[in-house]
Motif scaffolding. Structure first.
Motif, PDB file in Angstrom:
ATOM      1  N   HIS B  29       0.708  -1.029  -0.091  1.00 15.48           N
ATOM      2  CA  HIS B  29       0.197  -0.142  -0.327  1.00 15.48           C
ATOM      3  C   HIS B  29       1.160   1.645  -0.204  1.00 15.48           C
ATOM      4  O   HIS B  29       2.207   1.222  -0.026  1.00 15.48           O
ATOM      5  CB  HIS B  29      -1.312   0.010   0.916  1.00 15.48           C
ATOM      6  N   HIS B  31       1.476   4.245   2.489  1.00 16.79           N
ATOM      7  CA  HIS B  31       2.623   4.261   3.014  1.00 16.79           C
ATOM      8  C   HIS B  31       3.514   3.098   3.434  1.00 16.79           C
ATOM      9  O   HIS B  31       5.418   3.042   3.271  1.00 16.79           O
ATOM     10  CB  HIS B  31       1.784   3.599   4.545  1.00 16.79           C
ATOM     11  N   LEU B  35       7.644   4.005   2.532  1.00 18.56           N
ATOM     12  CA  LEU B  35       8.665   3.068   3.917  1.00 18.56           C
ATOM     13  C   LEU B  35      10.148   2.085   2.963  1.00 18.56           C
ATOM     14  O   LEU B  35      10.924   1.962   3.519  1.00 18.56           O
ATOM     15  CB  LEU B  35       7.940   1.978   4.734  1.00 18.56           C
ATOM     16  N   HIS B  49       5.075  12.153   1.364  1.00 25.34           N
ATOM     17  CA  HIS B  49       4.181  11.702   1.654  1.00 25.34           C
ATOM     18  C   HIS B  49       3.253  12.340   0.313  1.00 25.34           C
ATOM     19  O   HIS B  49       1.903  11.550   0.042  1.00 25.34           O
ATOM     20  CB  HIS B  49       3.935  11.095   2.720  1.00 25.34           C
ATOM     21  N   GLY B  50       2.796  13.675   0.376  1.00 21.32           N
ATOM     22  CA  GLY B  50       2.210  14.042  -0.113  1.00 21.32           C
ATOM     23  C   GLY B  50       2.442  14.327  -1.696  1.00 21.32           C
ATOM     24  O   GLY B  50       1.335  14.056  -2.541  1.00 21.32           O
TER      25      GLY B  50
END
Lengths: 886, 116
Positions: B29, B31, B35, B49-50
């Motif tokens: 996913h 996230h 990572l 992240h944006g």
């Protein structure tokens, strides 16, 4: 690419994206909490790391697709909603376009097969030609012919150096098997290089070797993939199996590819070496002195050689070859070779099917134009009635470009739906049209890239035509004044374009109606021709015994065949439902031999024409229904050896026995110096229904030797077709080893001549009625709109005392004005086009005033019918309500 | 732990390449992708992240990856991405290009310069 379209059509929703962002934030928070942060700090940190979710969402939105697609999709949805909201409008528009497009798809399929597309599997079709020869003589129309002797073929092969190869072929039918299993195979006999020249490779096995060209002793055959599949179940061990050809076992040595039918479209079952002609046509057909014209010749040009140069070479080779022929000067000195295209329909010989197809293709384009105009008209009227809605959109900031785009999208949506329906229409109509025009060709599928491309292009074009006028009108209109006005101002005076379009529709409809009238009348005139044979009740039976030529030469074989036929007729006569039966030496509408006929002392000059000859059995004329004009028919006593009597038809009597009473005195028939003419009968058609008739001398079959029976004619008491199985059983009961027995209604022999005319007539009739309907719909739409627009004016008139009749007259006058101007234009157009159709017609003038008058009258009547409802609506306008509305 | 100044900000095209490369290893996913990039670069590359989600959306629209909602290791609903056949091809193309580019850049830079 498909994926992207899918993405555009099914965009990911904003909610889904927001959920994903929320899920990310949650997971990040979980991680931070697990690493020891407090829940609330973790939430804030996660959010900070992510940035602003709103701006991310915006970036998501923009990344989805370009803006213009967004607006296009909006228009499509808007258009679809409009189509759903007004189903009758949609149905009329889609159906009329679908019929127009479907007709064009159908005709393109036929024309493509006939004229455009090269024969299946053939390579270098543009360099490969079919050879024709013409023999121009002063004062005579020159008729090119493709049929030549073997000698001409060898001369061209050996001397026309511009060809890299020359091949020859002969197409015919042959019987295979015997008794109830017997059937007729369509074969092509070919020179060995035929396949290599056309670039065909065997699916299995091999083709013919050079030694097999002239010689048929090897008895080898190549079968078509279709026959391999249907008869041998695709047996992989097909090589070495045998197939019966005319009583001889032929060894199968190869299979041609699926769909290969040589250079013609007709079905082919089997390919045989050219040498087989020696057993089917006669042992001398390949010799220099043979007079048979039976071969078609193909040549493949060398790359650098022009068709003109090859034509010159072939002409020279032909004339040189025939220089020593007895009548060289009159017949061959002016011979000219024509290097024709492979497709027979494009060749120099007259081809009824391709002529009819081109005609029908042109007419279907006309119908499409009419349908597009009709849809344009409907859209135009609708856009007028939507003026206020559009005005609101403009004032809310919609650009004109956007309005045009929307209008075009609406047109395209209708066209796209129409294309889908058209493919259904075409699937049905292509099958029936091809069955009419190309009965022997293998049916082609509608799922063909060329056909689908054509249909899509036609659909796009007609959609554009239909949408363009409304789009332009929308773009030009001033909208401000529609706002704030309760009524739509300026409606009635703005329908000039629609009036013109409907006038055009009426004109086109008139042209089509006149065409329908002419072709239907012409077809009926041809049907009314007295054929001299009662085609409605007569069946013709023929049996492919051994080789006809063999039995002609061999009196023993002839006697056997005749005895068998005699036995068959006896049995056929006992079949219930058979009224009469007789025999003859030729089929009803074709003659196989000729004989001299003249009064003693009036012997004609050498080489002048002679009548045809037919020997007939007892009851022949009673069976065929050929009427007696003078004298008597053959009596039972005439049917014996040496009876020395004949019957002639009217043409033969007039042309060959013009002196005195034909029934008196001796006449010379062939080598018989004194024969009596006992009767004169009506002429029968000789092959060409529209050409010269008859000129037949009939003789009792028993009265001389040399007549070989080939045909049984049968008169049925009622419907002849239902008797065929019983008759077949009766004929086959004579001998279990009979070859193929062909039984068909005698009228079928003329079918190839009638078929294209029948389809021209029926298609014109269908299109004419369609055009009439389209014009009516267009008129109705315009009038209904006009009445709605003018209800205020009508109300005022009524309030001022106008009578209902006066108002009805007002509406009708407007409608008839349009129709009359359309009719006048249409009459002028059909008179102008009359020269073009003249050659297609028989027994009717292309300017037949009656047909034009009836067509015009039916348009007027349709106009009045279309006006009825709007007129009723107009007379019911209540002045009180109208006036109060202001 | 590397300091912030040593972390490289990712160019947009590079992010696409790294996402494709990561998904070549398996299903992740959003996230998880972030990572994974971070950890496989030993923390040198930091994924914003944006920017990740619009990039994922772009790749999905191009047909290189496809997505499906599922449940994460710690029982959260998440949208999982995986590589399509077209994406695999695209990865090979982009990786190739990147190698050519980095090779060219190091050629231009030449042997390591002594600090001056």
């Amino acid at each position: 690419m498909l994926h992207r379209i899918w993405q555009w059509l099914r965009p990911r929703s904003n909610d889904d994206f927001a959920n994903e962002v929320a899920s990310h934030l949650q997971i990040e928070t979980d991680r931070l909490v697990a690493s020891g942060m407090s829940e609330s700090d973790a939430r804030i940190a996660a959010r900070r790391a992510f940035g602003s979710p709103t701006s991310v969402r915006e970036r998501f939105h923009d990344s989805r697709r370009p803006v213009f697609i967004e607006s296009l999709l909006q228009d499509v949805r808007y258009g679809l909603r409009g189509m759903r909201r007004n189903p009758s409008f949609t149905a009329i528009a889609v159906i009329s376009l679908a019929i127009g497009i479907g007709a064009n798809t159908t005709m393109f399929g036929t024309l493509d097969a006939l004229l455009l597309r090269g024969p299946a599997h053939v390579v270098d079709a543009d360099r490969t030609s079919k050879l024709y020869f013409e023999f121009p003589r002063p004062g005579e129309p020159s008729i090119p012919s493709a049929n030549q002797g073997y000698r001409t073929y060898t001369a061209i092969r050996d001397h026309a150096s511009g060809f890299e190869s020359v091949a020859a072929y002969w197409t015919n039918k042959v019987t295979s098997g015997s008794g109830p299993d017997a059937r007729l195979l369509d074969f092509v006999a070919v020179t060995p290089n035929y396949f290599s020249m056309l670039g065909i490779h065997p699916v299995v096995g091999r083709f013919f070797g050079d030694e097999e060209e002239r010689d048929d002793n090897g008895h080898v055959a190549v079968i078509a993939a279709e026959l391999w599949r249907s008869t041998y179940g695709g047996d992989p061990n097909i090589l070495g199996r045998t197939i019966d050809i005319h009583g001889t076992a032929y060894r199968i040595v190869g299979v041609t590819p699926e769909g290969f039918t040589g250079v013609n479209l007709s079905r082919v079952d089997i390919w045989l070496p050219l040498g087989i002609a020696r057993s089917l046509l006669g042992p001398t057909v390949l010799e220099r002195h043979s007079g048979a014209y039976w071969l078609n010749i193909l040549g493949k040009r060398r790359l650098s050689v022009s068709p003109d140069r090859v034509a010159t070479e072939v002409t020279a080779a032909f004339r040189e070859e025939w220089r020593d022929a007895p009548r060289y000067k009159e017949r061959f000195a002016t011979a000219r070779a024509i290097i024709g295209p492979l497709q027979q329909a494009r060749g120099p010989t007259d081809d009824l099917a391709s002529r009819a197809s081109i005609w029908i293709g042109a007419v279907s384009l006309l119908v499409l134009l009419l349908a597009s105009t009709n849809v344009a008209n409907l859209l135009l009227l609708r856009s007028l009635s939507r003026s206020r809605e559009v005005a609101v959109r403009v004032s809310l900031g919609a650009s004109r470009g956007r309005l045009i785009q929307q209008s075009l999208v609406e047109g395209m949506l209708i066209a796209a739906s129409a294309v889908v329906c058209a493919l259904f229409v075409a699937r049905w109509s292509a099958a029936s049209v091809n069955a009419f025009l190309l009965p022997k060709a293998r049916p082609t599928s509608i799922i063909d890239p060329r056909l689908l491309t054509f249909t899509a292009a036609v659909g796009l074009g007609s959609g554009l035509i239909a949408a363009l006028a409304p789009a332009l009108v929308t773009a030009r209109r001033e909208f401000a004044k529609y706002l704030g006005s309760g009524r739509m101002a300026g409606g009635p005076q703005r329908v000039g374009l629609q009036r013109f379009l409907i006038g055009l529709q009426v004109a086109l409809a008139l042209v089509l109606l006149v065409g329908a009238g002419l072709f239907v009348t012409s077809f009926r005139q041809i049907r009314a021709i007295d054929l001299g044979v009662d085609v409605d009740h007569v069946l013709s039976v023929s049996v492919a015994f051994g080789s006809i030529q063999e039995s002609l030469r061999d009196p023993g074989a002839r006697a056997t065949a005749n005895a068998l036929f005699g036995e068959m007729v006896d049995r056929v006569r006992r079949v219930p439902g058979v009224a009469r039966a007789s025999t003859s030496t030729g089929s009803a509408f074709a003659a196989s031999s000729a004989t001299a006929l003249f009064r003693p002392g009036h012997s004609p000059a050498q080489g002048s024409p002679v009548p045809f000859f037919r020997a007939v059995g007892t009851d022949y004329f009673q069976t065929t229904g050929t009427a007696l004009v003078r004298g008597r028919l053959f009596s039972p006593d005439d049917h014996r050896p040496n009876s020395h009597v004949i019957i002639v038809d009217e043409s033969a009597a007039k042309r060959f026995l013009p002196e005195g009473n034909v029934l008196e005195g001796c006449v010379v028939v062939g080598s018989d110096p004194c024969v009596h003419v006992v009767g004169v009968v009506k002429d029968a058609v000789m092959w060409d229904m529209l050409g010269d008739k008859g000129q037949i001398v009939y003789r009792p079959i028993e009265s001389f030797d040399g007549g070989t029976i080939t045909t049984i004619v049968i008169r049925a008491a009622g419907d002849p077709v239902g008797l065929i199985p019983a008759i077949r059983a009766a004929v086959q009961s004579v001998s279990p080893t009979l070859p193929w027995v062909d039984i068909h209604p005698v009228g079928q022999d003329l079918d190839p001549q009638l078929r294209p005319r029948r389809i021209s007539a029926s298609i014109f009739a269908v299109f004419g009625i369609l055009a009439l309907g389209l014009a009516a719909v267009g008129l109705y739409g315009l009038l209904a709109y006009a009445v709605a627009q003018r209800s205020h004016e009508i109300g005022v008139r009524k309030a001022l005392g106008a009578a209902d009749a006066g108002i009805a007259r007002l509406i009708l006058r407007g409608a008839l004005g349009i129709t009359v101007s359309g009719v006048v234009t249409g009459v002028v157009a059909s008179l102008a086009a009359s020269k073009l159709v003249a050659s297609q017609l028989y027994g009717v003038s292309p300017r037949d005033p009656m047909i034009i008058a009836v067509s015009a009258a039916s348009l007027i009547v349709v106009t009045i019918i279309a006006a009825l409802v709007p007129v009723r609506r107009a007379t019911r306008v209540d002045p009180v309500i109208t006036l109060r509305a202001d | 732990m590397t300091t912030k100044s040593e972390r490289a900000a990712l160019l947009q095209g590079t992010l696409d390449l790294l996402v494709l490369r990561t998904l070549a290893l398996g299903r992740y996913h959003g996230h998880g992708i972030a990572l994974a990039i971070q950890s496989s670069s030993q923390g040198a590359l930091l994924v914003d992240h944006g920017s990740l989600y619009p990039a994922l959306q772009r790749l999905e629209a191009s047909g290189w990856i496809r997505a499906e909602w599922g449940v994460s290791d710690n029982n959260r609903r998440a949208r999982f991405y995986e590589l399509t056949a077209a994406g695999r091809k695209q990865l090979l193309r982009e990786a190739d290009e990147w190698r050519r580019l980095s090779q060219a850049v190091s050629l231009v830079l030449g042997p390591e310069l002594s600090g001056g």
